[in-house]
Structures are given as structure tokens and as C-alpha cells.
Design a protein around this motif. Structure first.
Motif, mmCIF file in Angstrom:
data_model
loop_
_atom_site.group_PDB
_atom_site.id
_atom_site.type_symbol
_atom_site.label_atom_id
_atom_site.label_comp_id
_atom_site.label_asym_id
_atom_site.label_seq_id
_atom_site.Cartn_x
_atom_site.Cartn_y
_atom_site.Cartn_z
ATOM 1 N N ASN A 51 0.815 -1.213 0.000
ATOM 2 C CA ASN A 51 0.000 0.000 0.000
ATOM 3 C C ASN A 51 0.854 1.271 0.000
ATOM 4 O O ASN A 51 0.408 2.317 -0.438
ATOM 5 C CB ASN A 51 -0.966 -0.001 1.186
ATOM 6 C CG ASN A 51 -2.122 0.947 0.976
ATOM 7 O OD1 ASN A 51 -2.619 1.131 -0.144
ATOM 8 N ND2 ASN A 51 -2.566 1.562 2.053
ATOM 9 N N ASN A 97 -5.089 9.744 5.501
ATOM 10 C CA ASN A 97 -5.481 9.327 4.151
ATOM 11 C C ASN A 97 -5.189 10.443 3.147
ATOM 12 O O ASN A 97 -4.974 11.594 3.527
ATOM 13 C CB ASN A 97 -6.952 8.875 4.106
ATOM 14 C CG ASN A 97 -7.905 9.985 4.432
ATOM 15 O OD1 ASN A 97 -7.952 11.011 3.743
ATOM 16 N ND2 ASN A 97 -8.685 9.811 5.499
ATOM 17 N N LEU A 98 -5.197 10.076 1.890
ATOM 18 C CA LEU A 98 -4.812 11.004 0.838
ATOM 19 C C LEU A 98 -5.762 12.189 0.730
ATOM 20 O O LEU A 98 -5.320 13.312 0.479
ATOM 21 C CB LEU A 98 -4.717 10.263 -0.502
ATOM 22 C CG LEU A 98 -4.209 11.078 -1.687
ATOM 23 C CD1 LEU A 98 -2.866 11.739 -1.393
ATOM 24 C CD2 LEU A 98 -4.126 10.195 -2.922
ATOM 25 N N ILE A 120 0.339 6.493 6.259
ATOM 26 C CA ILE A 120 -0.196 5.354 5.503
ATOM 27 C C ILE A 120 -0.139 4.102 6.377
ATOM 28 O O ILE A 120 0.923 3.709 6.856
ATOM 29 C CB ILE A 120 0.590 5.132 4.198
ATOM 30 C CG1 ILE A 120 0.517 6.378 3.305
ATOM 31 C CG2 ILE A 120 0.076 3.887 3.461
ATOM 32 C CD1 ILE A 120 1.461 6.347 2.113
ATOM 33 N N GLN A 143 -0.305 4.089 -2.571
ATOM 34 C CA GLN A 143 -0.655 5.432 -2.108
ATOM 35 C C GLN A 143 0.308 6.496 -2.642
ATOM 36 O O GLN A 143 -0.088 7.632 -2.898
ATOM 37 C CB GLN A 143 -0.708 5.484 -0.575
ATOM 38 C CG GLN A 143 -1.845 4.676 0.010
ATOM 39 C CD GLN A 143 -3.193 5.087 -0.548
ATOM 40 O OE1 GLN A 143 -3.523 6.266 -0.617
ATOM 41 N NE2 GLN A 143 -3.984 4.113 -0.971
#
Length: 181
Positions: free
Chosen positions: A19, A170-171, A137, A23
Motif C-alpha cells: 500500500n 489518508n490522501l 499510511i 498510495q
């Protein structure tokens, strides 16, 4: 002042969690989509190369800054918008700070830790007034956040010195924060 250049610190490895790479690619797309300029350490490997490649693949702009002693690990100069080769890591970090409006730290190792510490300490000293976003992340920065809080609780760090540091999970949060600066 609207953010134009995002200085990003991250690993020259991929790390153990797939991930991290996923990401990082998504972050690169968002940097390009928003017309931001990526400023980074110029590496071709790991998350560093992934981010630069993602920004460029999505028609964004990238400034890579690398010291001569790491030239063999640097991205090919024709694969990014601009590449600056410098004499030392000290010069590299100075240019990364000078050319960025805000900083984001993705997962990384000791080099990333050093860059994070320098950005925080230089803000404390008033050498810049730029925020640092720790992109947490999959909880990568949980222990670091706890350590920062412990330093504040034990009165080694003043709470005001942490006003530039933001931990986000989170993004969407990362991009919202960048957009608001």
C-alpha cells in the motif's frame, strides 16, 4: 499564499507494505492534477522513483535535487522537468527546503527521519514557516506521533513548536490540507 511546490520526503525503498507504493502513485496523480510542483531528492528507486514517475506520467512537473555522491541512484534527468546536482547532502536539504511551500513525509527510513527532524527544528528556530504533513499510511507514523507527544509531555519540546506538524491518515486529508495552505 497558495501552495505551489510540495517538498516530499520518502524512502528510496518500497517498504514491506504494498500500500505504500499504491498510495505514493495516487499522491503523484493528485500532485499533477492540482498543478503542483513536486520537489524531491532526485532518486529513481523505491517510493522516490514511484512518486516522480507518477507525477510525470500525469503531466505534472518535478524538480529533483541530488548530491554528486548519489548520482548513480538519481533519476535520469530526461525523465523529470528539472534536475539539480549539488555537492553535498547539506546543500540538497537546503534547496529542498528553499524550493518547497509545504512538506509531506511518506514512509521512509533514516534519511526521511533526518529530513523530518530538520524541517521541524528549522521551523522551531524560525528559519522557515512551512507545514510538515506526515502521511500516516497504514499507521506508519503512529509510533513517531506518540514519541513527539511524549517529548511534549515530558517538556523537551514546547507544544507551540509542534504547530507546523500535522499527522494525517489518508490522501484526501493530505490534499485538503495542502489545498488550504
Amino acid at each position: 499564499m497558495r501552495t505551489k511546490a510540495v517538498g516530499v520526503f520518502m524512502g528510496s525503498q518500497f517498504g514491506s507494505d504494498p500500500n505504500f507504493k499504491i498510495q505514493t502513485e495516487a499522491f503523484g496523480k493528485q500532485i499533477a492534477k492540482r498543478g503542483l510542483y513536486l520537489v524531491y531528492g532526485g532518486g529513481k528507486d523505491g517510493l522516490m522513483g514511484t512518486l516522480a514517475t507518477s507525477v510525470m506520467a500525469n503531466h505534472g512537473k518535478v524538480l529533483g535535487i541530488s548530491p554528486r555522491n548519489l548520482a548513480e541512484d538519481a533519476i535520469d534527468v530526461d525523465k523529470i522537468t528539472k534536475f539539480i546536482e549539488v555537492a553535498s547532502m547539506t546543500e540538497r536539504k537546503q534547496l529542498l527546503i528553499d524550493n518547497s511551500d509545504v512538506f509531506v513525509a511518506l514512509p521512509g527510513g533514516l534519511g526521511t527521519l533526518e529530513e523530518i527532524a530538520q524541517v521541524i527544528s528549522w521551523a522551531k528556530l524560525g528559519l522557515h514557516h512551512k507545514s510538515l504533513i506526515l502521511y500516516n499510511i497504514n499507521g506508519f507514523y503512529d509510533y513517531f506521533e506518540n514519541w513527539l507527544n511524549q517529548m511534549v509531555n515530558d517538556h523537551f519540546v514546547n507544544i507551540d513548536d509542534m504547530k507546523w506538524v500535522h499527522v494525517v491518515n489518508n490522501l484526501d486529508e493530505v490534499m485538503t490540507m495542502i489545498d488550504s495552505m
